[in-house]
Design a protein around this motif. Structure first.
Motif, PDB file in Angstrom:
ATOM      1  N   CYS A 155       0.814  -1.216  -0.068  1.00 35.45           N
ATOM      2  CA  CYS A 155      -0.051  -0.015   0.005  1.00 35.45           C
ATOM      3  C   CYS A 155       0.998   1.365   0.020  1.00 35.45           C
ATOM      4  N   PRO A 156       0.580   2.310  -0.608  1.00 35.30           N
ATOM      5  CA  PRO A 156       1.163   3.600  -0.721  1.00 35.30           C
ATOM      6  C   PRO A 156       1.301   4.299   0.543  1.00 35.30           C
ATOM      7  N   SER A 157       0.634   4.009   1.591  1.00 35.29           N
ATOM      8  CA  SER A 157       0.614   5.041   2.741  1.00 35.29           C
ATOM      9  C   SER A 157       0.100   4.205   3.994  1.00 35.29           C
ATOM     10  N   GLN A 158       0.330   4.675   4.885  1.00 33.34           N
ATOM     11  CA  GLN A 158      -0.062   3.853   6.376  1.00 33.34           C
ATOM     12  C   GLN A 158      -1.508   4.023   6.322  1.00 33.34           C
ATOM     13  N   PHE A 159      -2.051   4.978   6.004  1.00 36.95           N
ATOM     14  CA  PHE A 159      -3.404   5.436   5.855  1.00 36.95           C
ATOM     15  C   PHE A 159      -4.148   4.149   5.033  1.00 36.95           C
ATOM     16  N   SER A 160      -3.579   3.909   4.086  1.00 35.73           N
ATOM     17  CA  SER A 160      -4.023   2.775   3.162  1.00 35.73           C
ATOM     18  C   SER A 160      -4.001   1.410   3.649  1.00 35.73           C
ATOM     19  N   CYS A 161      -2.910   1.220   4.506  1.00 37.46           N
ATOM     20  CA  CYS A 161      -2.782   0.009   5.043  1.00 37.46           C
ATOM     21  C   CYS A 161      -3.636  -0.216   6.126  1.00 37.46           C
ATOM     22  N   SER A 162      -3.946   0.803   6.874  1.00 40.57           N
ATOM     23  CA  SER A 162      -5.178   0.870   7.996  1.00 40.57           C
ATOM     24  C   SER A 162      -6.258   0.399   7.344  1.00 40.57           C
ATOM     25  N   GLU A 163      -6.837   1.088   6.323  1.00 36.75           N
ATOM     26  CA  GLU A 163      -7.854   0.978   5.727  1.00 36.75           C
ATOM     27  C   GLU A 163      -8.294  -0.720   5.329  1.00 36.75           C
ATOM     28  N   ALA A 164      -7.118  -0.715   4.594  1.00 38.93           N
ATOM     29  CA  ALA A 164      -7.116  -2.515   4.291  1.00 38.93           C
ATOM     30  C   ALA A 164      -7.393  -3.533   5.342  1.00 38.93           C
ATOM     31  N   ALA A 165      -6.575  -3.015   6.221  1.00 38.21           N
ATOM     32  CA  ALA A 165      -6.774  -3.991   7.561  1.00 38.21           C
ATOM     33  C   ALA A 165      -7.931  -3.902   8.240  1.00 38.21           C
TER      34      ALA A 165
END
Length: 367
Positions: A155-165
């Motif tokens: 994912c390109p950002s921690q925000f996107s990682c958190s949304e995916a999780a």
């Protein structure tokens, strides 16, 4: 190691943000020792992409590569067999979904590049509600399948990682951050497009509702009525992306189909780059503007909190008073911005940092 990249985003829209990231990833992979990169795509029979990519023997409609039936034929009827025949060690799906349907060859790893999940969590731009619902359901199934099949999800950002999780908690251990690569502009800056005013604010990307353009233009219009120092707006997009009365306001200048050199010139001459989105998976224009020393002002929330420096003016993307306060403050200030802190921040997303992080992720896959 033989690495295959899904090159369909480049075939369909070579100037898009996703396509630019696919090409950046390809270039970074080609610099690695003992690595061979193969690109997979589909295209019409006379398309030049067929000279450099492995494609199915059948013709594919360029304007329809995102259609479910076209994707299904490629991902089920072409990918599994070709991955086996080409002895691919790592296959990277580059556009939120698209991992092969079928048996996974022994020893082959799969990576999914998940740019964002807004097609599932937000309303996207579609001409009909029925089409929007159909695509949401199909995309939800396709993304979930690819997340499940992937060995890692980048994912390109921690925000996107958190949304995916949050959406796929059962796959939490797969998600990794690989910030987008924002290379220096390779073309020399070209002259500004015709009609650009001498002083202006800039916005890049206006199509999706999450770009928050209606809200932003309404507040800009209100500020113009209060203070004549509020500059004109240059927008890279189409006036049809916003309601007709707003798209036709005096002081708006719409441009599309720009070269990298023209875009660089727009960034470099802008008094400020605005990013009012209430949802961003990364925020490429922010870093591009910083890379040429231009001030940025961004909405709070989403990945913009990560990609903009702490010194950047910020506002609530739903609070008109806050946005107007920031607008009027910047309109009244003619103090030049020191470009070096902007350059230094942008270097966090340049090639050396990107390649180091990519190398770490690849080594993790091989353990």
């Amino acid at each position: 190691m033989r690495i295959a990249l899904d090159y369909r985003p480049v075939t369909v829209a070579p100037s898009s943000g996703i396509a630019r990231q696919v090409k950046a990833l390809e270039q970074a992979l080609r610099t690695l020792d003992d690595t061979e990169v193969v690109v997979f795509s589909e295209a019409p029979l006379d398309h030049p992409q067929r000279a450099t990519a492995l494609c199915p023997t059948w013709a594919s409609p360029l304007e329809g590569l995102q259609r479910p039936q076209v994707r299904l034929r490629f991902e089920r009827g072409f990918l599994p067999r070709t991955i086996r025949e080409q002895r691919i060690d790592l296959y990277i799906a580059t556009a939120n979904m698209g991992l092969p349907l079928g048996h996974k060859p022994a020893g082959t790893r799969y990576v999914l590049v998940l740019h964002d999940l807004f097609q599932l969590t937000h309303r996207n731009f579609h001409r009909s509600r029925l089409k929007a619902l159909a695509y949401r359901l199909i995309d939800a199934a396709s993304i979930a399948w690819s997340v499940w099949r992937a060995d890692q999800v980048w994912c390109p950002s921690q925000f996107s990682c958190s949304e995916a999780a949050r959406l796929f908690p059962w796959a939490r251990a797969k998600f990794r951050v690989l910030n987008n690569l924002v290379p220096s502009f390779t073309e020399a800056a070209q002259p500004l497009p015709d009609g650009v005013p001498s002083r202006y604010w800039l916005l890049v990307g206006t199509r999706e509702p999450r770009k928050n353009m209606r809200f932003f233009l309404q507040q800009w219009q209100a500020c113009r009525a209060k203070d004549a120092n509020v500059p004109d707006l240059v927008l890279v997009g189409h006036a049809s992306d916003v309601p007709a009365p707003l798209g036709e306001l005096a002081g708006l200048h719409w441009y599309s189909g720009l070269s990298d050199g023209q875009l660089q010139a727009l960034y470099g001459h802008a008094a400020c780059l605005w990013q009012p989105s209430y949802a961003e998976g990364f925020g490429l224009p922010v870093v591009e503007a910083l890379s040429v020393g231009t001030r940025v002002a961004v909405a709070r929330g989403s990945a913009l909190d990560e990609v903009a420096p702490p010194s950047a003016p910020r506002f609530d993307p739903h609070n008109p008073e806050q946005l107007q306060t920031v607008m009027l403050s910047l309109a009244a200030s003619d103090t030049p911005v020191d470009p070096e802190p902007q350059h230094a921040w942008a270097r966090r997303f340049a090639e050396p940092a990107y390649r180091r992080h990519l190398d770490t992720l690849l080594k993790g896959l091989n353990r």
